[in-house]
Design an enzyme around this catalytic site. Sequence first.
Site, PDB file in Angstrom:
ATOM      1  N   GLY A 104      -2.485   4.763   3.378  1.00 50.61           N
ATOM      2  CA  GLY A 104      -2.935   5.957   2.687  1.00 50.61           C
ATOM      3  C   GLY A 104      -2.123   7.165   3.107  1.00 50.61           C
ATOM      4  N   PRO A 105      -2.245   8.256   2.341  1.00 52.30           N
ATOM      5  CA  PRO A 105      -1.456   9.456   2.628  1.00 52.30           C
ATOM      6  C   PRO A 105      -1.962  10.190   3.882  1.00 52.30           C
ATOM      7  CG  PRO A 105      -2.925   9.848   0.792  1.00 52.30           C
ATOM      8  CD  PRO A 105      -3.078   8.409   1.153  1.00 52.30           C
ATOM      9  N   ASP A 165       2.788  -3.208  12.203  1.00 55.17           N
ATOM     10  CA  ASP A 165       3.625  -2.401  11.314  1.00 55.17           C
ATOM     11  C   ASP A 165       4.406  -1.378  12.134  1.00 55.17           C
ATOM     12  OD1 ASP A 165       4.792  -1.596   9.016  1.00 55.17           O
ATOM     13  OD2 ASP A 165       3.088  -0.462   8.255  1.00 55.17           O
ATOM     14  N   GLY A 204       1.571   6.662   4.616  1.00 47.77           N
ATOM     15  CA  GLY A 204       1.705   5.429   5.388  1.00 47.77           C
ATOM     16  C   GLY A 204       1.263   4.252   4.556  1.00 47.77           C
ATOM     17  N   GLY A 230       3.172  12.740   4.643  1.00 51.84           N
ATOM     18  CA  GLY A 230       3.817  11.473   4.314  1.00 51.84           C
ATOM     19  C   GLY A 230       2.773  10.502   3.827  1.00 51.84           C
TER      20      GLY A 230
END
Length: 854
Positions: free
Chosen positions: A548-549, A661, A545, A543
Amino acid sequence: MAASPPPPPPRPLLLLLPLLLVWGVVVAAAAATDTLRQGESLTGAATLVSSPSGVFEVGFFAPDPKLPSRLYLGIWYRSISPRTVVWVANRAAPATAPSPSLTLAANGELRVLDGSAADADAPLLWRSNASTQSAPRGGYKAVIQDTGSLEVRSDDGTLWDSFWHPSDTMLSGMRIAVRTPGRGPSEPMRFTSWTSETDPSPGRYALGLDPANSGQAYIWRDGNVTIWRSGQWTGQNFVGIPWRPLYLYGFKPANDPNLGAYYTYTASNTSLQRFVVMPNGTDICYMVKKSAQEWETVWMQPSNECEYYATCGANAKCTAMQDGKAKCTCLKGFQPKLVDQWNMGNWSQGCVRSPPLGCQVNQSGDGFLSIPNIKWPDFSYWPSTVQDENGCMNACLSNCSCGAYVYMTTIGCLLWGSDLIDMYQFQSGGYSLNLKLPASELRSHHAVWKIATIVSAVVLFVLLVCLFLWWKRGRNIKDVMHKSWRSMHTSTRSQQNSGMLDISQSIPFEDDTEDGKSHELKVYSFDRIKAATCNFSDSNKLGAGGFGPVYMGKLPGGEEVAVKRLCRKSGQGLEEFKNEVILIAKLQHRNLVRLLGCCIQGEEKILVYEYMPNKSLDAFLFNPEKQGLLDWRKRFDIIEGIARGLLYLHRDSRLRVVHRDLKASNILLDKDMNPKISDFGMARMFGGDQNQFNTNRVVGTFGYMSPEYAMEGIFSVKSDIYSFGVLMLEIITGKRALSFHGQQDSLNIAGFAWRQWNEDKGEELIDPLIRASCSLRQVLRCIHIALLCVQDHAQERPDIPAVILMLSSDSSSLPMPRPPTLMLHGRSGETSKSSEKDQSHSIGTVSMTQLHGR
Ligand SMILES: *[C@@H]1O[C@H](CO)[C@@H](O)[C@H](O)[C@H]1NC(C)=O
Ligand SMILES: *[C@@H]1O[C@H](CO)[C@@H](O)[C@H](O)[C@H]1NC(C)=O
Ligand SMILES: *[C@@H]1O[C@H](CO)[C@@H](O)[C@H](O)[C@H]1NC(C)=O
Ligand SMILES: *[C@@H]1O[C@H](CO)[C@@H](O)[C@H](O)[C@H]1NC(C)=O
Ligand SMILES: *[C@@H]1O[C@H](CO)[C@@H](O)[C@H](O)[C@H]1NC(C)=O
Ligand SMILES: *[C@@H]1O[C@H](CO)[C@@H](O)[C@H](O)[C@H]1NC(C)=O
Ligand SMILES: *[C@@H]1O[C@H](CO)[C@@H](O)[C@H](O)[C@H]1NC(C)=O
């Protein structure tokens, strides 16, 4: 002076003598007072200080250090430096004499004189121009208040008030009206900018309410060129200012038979917020930083090209690009107005109707197209005799020069003429506008829509088939890989365990974990990580975020890890980054994802976490196939687990970490479906001071962000509580927070849940899949707790220990959650029950019938 009188004429001198005695009482610099009485004068460095808190000070000041002899009478904040002036009296006429003075005449007029009050020849620089014929008993006095207003009053009441004659600054407590009331001559009430930062003389820009009573605020340049427009008042907010704190903090319409319609503005923390019209025409809201006595910009308009008035001309809508530039598009049913062949891309001329309306050609039917998320155009008017939405639509249909309409219960019917000017298309928020179009345009709209639907269905089907085939193949490849990894692993196991081949270095650190075990932060080489993730191949990607990946990786030892490749612009040096990683690695708790190590090489910064085979919560919660796996018991455990993880972050860990977050995709599930919070500490790493305003970089995810964070960048543990509340609602409803945006009544998840709960329809919120299996009492209690967490005001939300207490006890009574103050586009006219429950929070009920069209 009295000792050496000039010989003739003697009469003025005689008059002067008693005057000298009276004016001789000069306010002493030492004794701080808030009052200037009749006969006293303020001069030199003496000031009046507001009481009881001494927030503001009145006196003479020199704004320009290069011209220290130019003096102005002003009001400024006493304890904030550099000096912040909020009001200036003699703006147009600076004093040049060494000691000008402020006096209060017997008739109640305040005067600024260019010289001593005793000097009868001292030129008059400014006067308040409000006076009475006969002085009242007890006389007048001028008083500076802690709100920042300078008032002339007597026992009979207030004669003059600087709040009605503002300079460039709007302070809490002011009323903003079209014209100034009071004893003096009535004039337009304008906030006029300074000429420059160091010159308070009236500048080119002014902000004020529309003289034609449309209830909108404008900024004008040179008196008559419109620069900016707030948009119409919708009963809850200005349609062009979706900045919630403005209304949360009390910007409200009011009505007065003498004043007409006006607005009041009352900040929750009065002295710490101010709006200023800058010399360049920008309106800025400043707030005092919590940590220091220093101003910080929290809001500014116009701040992109679309916010400037009519950037795209008539009948075009403006979309703001990333860099603040405008992109103009004609509304449907309009074509660019080409003046000549050279003005392609010049939008000052706007767009014209093509094809014409039915009513313009042959009386054939016209219809309406709803344009969402828009700042309504300027020049609306109220038709006199319209009762409901249908009446409003018919009023527009029956007048061929009507171009659009809007109906809202709070404000009734608004109509527009044939040219629609200054429309800003928001990304989200804003309101809909019903645009009149000929039947042909509406038909083709439907036809195009149908074709598009069919085409996309076909494409989707083909994609799904491809995906399915690819998935099957992928599975086979994975199986093979898995096997080969295994065989490699067994053959080299001894080597792996002793030598830790993939680890070039390790940083031991003092431990801060709940289990008391010691851990090591491993430092991996970039090549190892690359190999483990198959060169960051897409098939390993788990995924992406916010930072970054994330990839699945398999270390040579067979250990599965999650690898987060940080995007490069973290703005941190290597050493700082390392320190931050070490700090974050110390955060260990059963409900936090464990950080195993990191890798730093050149630009690359990589974090290695334990791997969670069950992926993230959203993969279960919002996936129709897996939703059923989470029964209520499981969901409640997940809620509790997240709360415990948050408790650790907020309270128990050595660093008090605000997550910033928190969302469903950041909750990972281990093999036993225990929740683990991931991505914590990232905000720290990406450079946010932990307890400060941070307007430049708001990390976070739309839908989960608390109002104060989304709008002002103020964050605290209470912003996490808000996100946690949203997350709870998602877990209970089984619906994404974002799916609530853009629906028919466009409430956000918090507003929607509150309304259902308030109407005793809380049961309908519960995910149908768990309704049967759950304890209704417990779920309703959870909804109640969630609603407490998503309240608008941070200080009203419970903190995490309180949340855990509420979750764990079944019986303690819970406080009433407050309704969301501003349900953007909510139908506030219908929430009658809300006003029964909580009077103080019902706004939008104020009638604006005094406003008339322009
Ligand atoms: C004071 O008020 C009078 C009318 O009452 C007006 O004519 C005059 O221009 C005003 N003077 C100033 C300086 O505003
Ligand atoms: C604005 O006012 C000035 C003088 O007061 C006038 O010359 C000018 O034409 C006006 N401009 C507009 C756009 O009305
Ligand atoms: C207002 O500001 C003061 C000073 O910063 C602070 O101590 C106080 O808690 C604030 N009050 C509210 C209601 O925010
Ligand atoms: C106007 O001034 C403010 C503050 O000085 C600044 O932040 C803003 O960018 C300026 N706006 C323009 C358009 O120059
Ligand atoms: C756009 O067109 C108008 C009128 O034709 C002209 O006055 C203006 O200078 C043009 N603007 C640009 C940027 O070309
Ligand atoms: C009116 O004119 C439009 C096009 O100009 C046409 O499509 C429509 O059929 C006409 N309707 C009637 C009733 O004549
Ligand atoms: C029709 O609309 C125009 C402008 O939009 C307005 O001035 C006029 O009063 C309206 N006519 C009627 C009969 O309402």
